[in-house]
Write a protein that holds these residues in place. Structure first.
Motif, PDB file in Angstrom:
ATOM      1  N   LEU A  29      86.502 102.453  57.105  1.00 55.85           N
ATOM      2  CA  LEU A  29      87.154 103.717  57.453  1.00 55.85           C
ATOM      3  C   LEU A  29      87.128 104.716  56.303  1.00 55.85           C
ATOM      4  O   LEU A  29      87.089 105.928  56.537  1.00 55.85           O
ATOM      5  N   LEU A  30      87.142 104.214  55.093  1.00 56.85           N
ATOM      6  CA  LEU A  30      87.171 105.110  53.942  1.00 56.85           C
ATOM      7  C   LEU A  30      85.800 105.694  53.628  1.00 56.85           C
ATOM      8  O   LEU A  30      85.679 106.875  53.278  1.00 56.85           O
ATOM      9  N   ARG A  31      84.746 104.885  53.778  1.00 58.12           N
ATOM     10  CA  ARG A  31      83.406 105.309  53.351  1.00 58.12           C
ATOM     11  C   ARG A  31      82.587 105.965  54.450  1.00 58.12           C
ATOM     12  O   ARG A  31      81.673 106.745  54.149  1.00 58.12           O
ATOM     13  N   ARG A  52      85.670 107.800  66.071  1.00 59.07           N
ATOM     14  CA  ARG A  52      86.268 106.819  66.987  1.00 59.07           C
ATOM     15  C   ARG A  52      86.055 105.426  66.408  1.00 59.07           C
ATOM     16  O   ARG A  52      84.941 105.076  65.989  1.00 59.07           O
ATOM     17  N   PHE A  53      87.132 104.635  66.429  1.00 60.62           N
ATOM     18  CA  PHE A  53      87.068 103.275  65.883  1.00 60.62           C
ATOM     19  C   PHE A  53      87.772 102.330  66.843  1.00 60.62           C
ATOM     20  O   PHE A  53      88.878 102.617  67.333  1.00 60.62           O
ATOM     21  N   THR A  54      87.114 101.198  67.123  1.00 59.05           N
ATOM     22  CA  THR A  54      87.647 100.186  68.027  1.00 59.05           C
ATOM     23  C   THR A  54      87.622  98.841  67.319  1.00 59.05           C
ATOM     24  O   THR A  54      86.583  98.431  66.794  1.00 59.05           O
ATOM     25  N   PHE A  72      95.995 109.163  58.240  1.00 61.40           N
ATOM     26  CA  PHE A  72      95.150 109.585  59.357  1.00 61.40           C
ATOM     27  C   PHE A  72      95.581 110.984  59.807  1.00 61.40           C
ATOM     28  O   PHE A  72      96.236 111.143  60.843  1.00 61.40           O
ATOM     29  N   PRO A  73      95.230 112.005  59.054  1.00 63.48           N
ATOM     30  CA  PRO A  73      95.685 113.359  59.409  1.00 63.48           C
ATOM     31  C   PRO A  73      95.042 113.911  60.684  1.00 63.48           C
ATOM     32  O   PRO A  73      95.620 114.800  61.306  1.00 63.48           O
ATOM     33  N   SER A  74      93.865 113.408  61.078  1.00 64.43           N
ATOM     34  CA  SER A  74      93.160 113.925  62.261  1.00 64.43           C
ATOM     35  C   SER A  74      93.337 113.048  63.484  1.00 64.43           C
ATOM     36  O   SER A  74      92.771 113.363  64.540  1.00 64.43           O
ATOM     37  N   LEU A  75      94.100 111.963  63.375  1.00 63.75           N
ATOM     38  CA  LEU A  75      94.261 111.036  64.497  1.00 63.75           C
ATOM     39  C   LEU A  75      95.066 111.687  65.619  1.00 63.75           C
ATOM     40  O   LEU A  75      96.135 112.248  65.388  1.00 63.75           O
ATOM     41  N   ARG A  76      94.511 111.598  66.855  1.00 62.73           N
ATOM     42  CA  ARG A  76      95.177 112.195  68.008  1.00 62.73           C
ATOM     43  C   ARG A  76      95.473 111.195  69.111  1.00 62.73           C
ATOM     44  O   ARG A  76      96.377 111.430  69.918  1.00 62.73           O
ATOM     45  N   LEU A  89      89.056 110.526  61.394  1.00 65.53           N
ATOM     46  CA  LEU A  89      89.198 109.663  62.562  1.00 65.53           C
ATOM     47  C   LEU A  89      90.146 110.299  63.576  1.00 65.53           C
ATOM     48  O   LEU A  89      91.260 110.700  63.239  1.00 65.53           O
ATOM     49  N   GLN A  90      89.692 110.370  64.847  1.00 66.85           N
ATOM     50  CA  GLN A  90      90.476 111.006  65.904  1.00 66.85           C
ATOM     51  C   GLN A  90      90.971 110.031  66.960  1.00 66.85           C
ATOM     52  O   GLN A  90      91.961 110.322  67.636  1.00 66.85           O
ATOM     53  N   TYR A  91      90.297 108.899  67.135  1.00 65.62           N
ATOM     54  CA  TYR A  91      90.669 107.949  68.188  1.00 65.62           C
ATOM     55  C   TYR A  91      90.605 106.538  67.619  1.00 65.62           C
ATOM     56  O   TYR A  91      89.629 106.167  66.942  1.00 65.62           O
ATOM     57  N   VAL A  92      91.635 105.726  67.908  1.00 59.76           N
ATOM     58  CA  VAL A  92      91.697 104.342  67.437  1.00 59.76           C
ATOM     59  C   VAL A  92      92.125 103.452  68.593  1.00 59.76           C
ATOM     60  O   VAL A  92      93.151 103.718  69.254  1.00 59.76           O
TER      61      VAL A  92
END
Length: 613
Positions: free
Chosen positions: A387-389, A395-397, A448-452, A422-425
Motif C-alpha cells: 500500500l505504501l509503495r 482499489r485493494f482487496t 487513508f485520506p482518499s478512502l471513500r 486508495l479509494q476502495y478497500v
C-alpha cells in the motif's frame, strides 16, 4: 365581374406555344379539362355557325390555360404535405443514444426482460424506415447473445434437431459478410451441466461461428476446459486479431499426469504442448484482459507463464488462480509486466516475501487495482509495503482466513498501514486477530485520506464500522426472504463468517444497540423549571467521516461478497431456468400474447470481467 382568386391558376405560369404544337396543346387541354366543361364544349354549336331560333346559347367556359392534372397534384402535395419527419433530421449520434438507452433498459438487474425481448425491439425499430434500419443494424449484430433452449416450433419449421439459432446465425453471417463485420461479442448457449465436458460437435459449431466474425472481440458465457490438446474453437479464437479478453481454464492432460508420476517439475509439458500453447497468443496484440485458472490440477509451468505474458503487448488486466507452487511462485510473480489490474487467488507459491519484493519492482507502480485472495499472508508488513509503495493503487482487496500480524520485535508506529490514493478497500479476515484493529487505528490516524468505501464482511467487534460514516439501516429488505438469512437466525451470531446476510444482521444489531444509549441530553428550562428533556439517540460510526461502510455483493442477490470464477462459468441456471422470461411482461394488449410470447429463457446478464479486480 370580380376576379376570383384561384391559387392553382395564379401559381400557373402560361407558356408560348408554336403552331406546330397547337394540336398537342388542344389535346392536352381537353385531357386536362374537367368532365363538366369537356361535355359542355363538345355539345355546344360551333362559333362559325349561325344560331337558329330554337338554339340556346350555352355559357362559354372560363379561360383555362393548358396544364395537366399531374402538375396540379404535385402542387397540392407540395403545399399541403406535412413537414419532414423529426427523425429524418437527427444526426446518427441521436439514434445511437436512443439505442444505447434501450440496451440499458433491457440489461439492468431489475429488468424483467431478456435478450430475446431486446432483439425483438431492435427488429421492430429497424422496420420503421431506412434511417432507423441503418442505425439499428450495427447494434443488432454488435452483440449477439443466444441464450437458453431453442423453440420447438422453430426446430420443426427448419427441420433441425438441435442448435437451430446457431446454425441460422452462421448461415446469415456467411452469406452476408457486411453483417459479420459488425459482430464484436458472441454469447452461445451453455446447455450442458456444470462439470461435464463440452461435446466436440458443439465446439466445432461455435468455432465455425467464430471464424465467420473477423472483428470478434469477446466470446462470453462459454469457457470450455483446455487440456493441452488441439480443438477447433481454441484455434479459431487464436486467429481473431482483435480479441480483447480471454479466459483460460487449464484442465488435466493424461500425458502430463503420466509424467508427473515419474519426474518432478519442470518438464512435465513436452515441447509440442509448450509451442502449441504459446503460438495461440501470437495474433493477440489487442488482448487487454486475461484469466488463467487451473481446473483439477491443470498444469502450466513457470516458463510458459513468463513467455505467454511477454507475447501480449496490450495486456492490462490479469487474473491468476488455483495453480500449484511448482507452476507459479514468488519468482514468477516478479516477471509480471506493467498492468493496471492484478488478481492473485489461491496460489500456494506466493508468500509475504514475494509480495514485498514485488512492490519494489518498477512494473508494479502502474497497478491501480490489486486483489489478494486466500494467499495466507502471515505478516502485516507485506501489506504495508504494497500500500505504501504502489503509488497508483486505488482499489485493494484482501481475503484470507488467518489474520496477518505484526512480526515479533518489530517497531510499530501509527499508522501501521497507509495509502495516499486508495479509494476502495475490501477487508475480509475470517478469524479474529489484530488486523482489523490495526486497520481501524490506521484510518483514525489519517493513513487513508482518499478512502471513500470500506467493505468488511468479517468485522467481528464492529471496529471498522465505527470509523465509517453512521448509517440508519444496513440490512436489505430482501434479506428476510433469503434462505441464508433464515439459516443465520438459527446459528450463533457471534461466530466469524463471510456470509453477507449474517454480516448485515450483525451490523444492524450493532446499530440498534447503539440507539438504546443516549449520546447526549437536551434540557429545556424556563424560569428554573424544566419544561422538556430530549434524549438524542446514539449511533454507530463517526460523525464527519468520509468513508462509507457497505456490505453489498458484487453479484446482485449473491451471498458472497466477491465475484468468483463459478459466477462466470456456471450454466446451471441457463439449462433449467426458474421463473424465466416469456416476453409477457410487456404484453399489455389483449391480443399481445401472439406477438410478445416466446420460449421461456433465462434472463442472462453479461458479467463484466472488470468486476473481478
Amino acid at each position: 365581374v370580380g376576379q376570383v382568386y384561384d391559387p392553382e391558376i395564379m401559381s400557373f405560369r402560361p407558356q408560348r406555344f408554336s403552331l406546330a404544337s397547337s394540336k398537342s396543346s388542344i389535346t392536352g387541354f381537353f385531357e386536362s379539362t374537367p368532365p363538366y366543361y369537356r361535355s359542355s364544349v363538345s355539345s355546344r354549336p360551333s362559333f362559325t355557325s349561325i344560331p337558329s331560333m330554337h338554339s340556346v346559347s350555352l355559357p362559354s367556359p372560363p379561360p383555362s390555360p393548358s396544364y395537366n392534372s399531374a402538375f396540379i397534384s404535385q402542387q397540392k402535395l407540395r403545399s399541403t404535405a406535412p413537414p419532414r419527419s423529426v427523425f429524418q433530421c437527427l444526426p446518427p449520434e441521436i439514434y445511437d443514444c436512443i439505442l444505447r438507452q434501450l440496451t440499458i433498459f433491457h440489461d439492468k438487474a431489475t429488468s424483467m426482460s431478456c435478450e430475446t425481448c431486446r432483439l425483438r425491439d431492435l427488429c421492430a425499430l429497424a422496420l420503421v424506415d431506412r434511417r432507423w434500419d441503418r442505425a439499428v443494424r450495427p447494434q443488432l449484430y454488435h452483440r449477439v447473445h443466444i441464450v437458453g433452449n431453442d423453440s420447438p416450433l422453430q426446430a420443426k419449421k427448419f427441420r433441425m434437431k438441435s442448435d437451430v439459432r446457431l446454425k441460422l446465425l452462421r448461415r446469415t453471417l456467411r452469406e452476408r459478410r457486411v453483417l459479420a463485420q459488425h459482430v464484436r461479442e458472441i454469447k452461445v448457449p451453455r446447455l450442458q451441466p456444470d462439470g461435464e465436458a463440452v461435446e466436440e460437435r458443439t465446439l466445432s459449431l461455435v468455432a465455425s461461428l467464430v471464424m465467420a466474425c473477423p472483428n470478434l472481440e469477446k466470446l462470453v458465457g462459454f469457457y470450455p476446459v483446455f487440456g493441452h490438446s488441439f480443438d477447433r474453437l481454441t484455434y479459431a479464437l487464436s486467429t481473431r486479431a482483435r480479441l480483447k479478453e480471454h479466459v483460460w481454464i487449464i484442465g488435466e492432460n493424461s500425458e502430463i499426469s503420466e509424467r508427473s508420476r515419474k519426474q518432478v517439475p519442470p518438464g512435465l509439458m513436452d515441447l509440442e504442448q509448450v509451442d502449441r500453447f504459446l503460438h495461440l497468443h501470437d495474433a493477440w496484440d489487442s488482448l487487454s484482459t486475461l484469466f488463467l485458472s487451473s481446473h483439477k490440477q491443470g498444469v502450466l509451468e513457470r516458463d510458459v507463464f513468463v513467455q505467454t505474458l511477454r507475447r501480449l503487448p496490450s495486456l492490462q488486466h490479469l487474473c491468476i488462480s488455483n495453480f500449484d507452487m511448482d507452476d507459479f511462485d514468488d519468482v514468477t510473480l516478479q516477471t509480471i509486466p506493467a498492468l493496471q489490474s492484478l488478481r492473485l487467488q489461491d496460489l500456494e507459491g506466493v508468500t509475504f516475501w514475494g509480495l514485498s519484493e514485488f512492490s519494489r519492482i518498477r512494473s508494479s507502480q502502474c497497478i491501480r487495482q490489486l486483489s489478494l485472495i486466500h494467499l495466507d499472508i502471515k505478516y502485516l508488513s507485506a501489506i504495508s509495503n504494497l500500500l505504501l509503495r504502489l503509488s497508483s493503487l486505488q482499489r485493494f482487496t484482501l481475503v484470507q482466513e488467518s489474520s496477518p500480524e505484526v512480526a515479533a520485535g518489530e517497531l510499530v508506529f501509527q499508522p501501521v498501514i497507509a495509502s495516499q490514493h486508495l479509494q476502495y478497500v475490501h477487508w475480509d479476515i475470517l478469524l479474529p486477530g489484530s488486523a482489523n484493529e490495526n486497520l481501524a487505528k490506521s484510518i483514525r490516524a489519517g493513513g487513508f485520506p482518499s478512502l471513500r468505501t470500506l467493505r468488511a464482511p468479517s468485522d467481528h467487534d464492529g471496529l471498522l464500522q465505527m470509523v465509517c460514516r453512521p448509517r440508519a439501516q444496513i440490512i436489505l429488505p430482501s434479506d428476510k426472504y433469503s434462505k441464508a438469512y433464515r439459516a443465520s437466525n438459527e446459528s450463533n451470531p457471534d461466530s466469524p463468517t463471510q456470509t453477507l446476510f449474517t454480516a448485515r444482521k450483525q451490523a444492524q444489531r450493532r446499530i440498534e444497540e447503539a440507539r438504546k444509549a443516549a449520546t447526549f441530553r437536551i434540557v429545556i428550562e424556563e424560569d428554573g423549571i424544566v419544561q422538556e428533556v430530549i434524549d438524542i439517540e446514539g449511533f454507530m460510526g463517526t460523525i464527519g467521516s468520509k468513508i462509507s461502510y457497505t456490505l453489498d455483493s458484487d453479484v446482485a442477490g449473491s451471498d458472497n461478497a466477491l465475484i468468483d470464477l463459478p459466477d462466470l462459468v456456471e450454466g446451471s441456471r441457463e439449462v433449467a431456468p426458474r421463473d424465466g422470461c416469456t416476453g409477457m411482461w410487456n404484453a399489455s394488449h389483449h391480443t399481445g400474447k401472439k406477438w410478445w410470447n416466446h420460449t421461456e429463457r433465462y434472463r442472462f446478464r453479461p458479467v463484466d470481467l472488470q468486476r473481478f479486480f
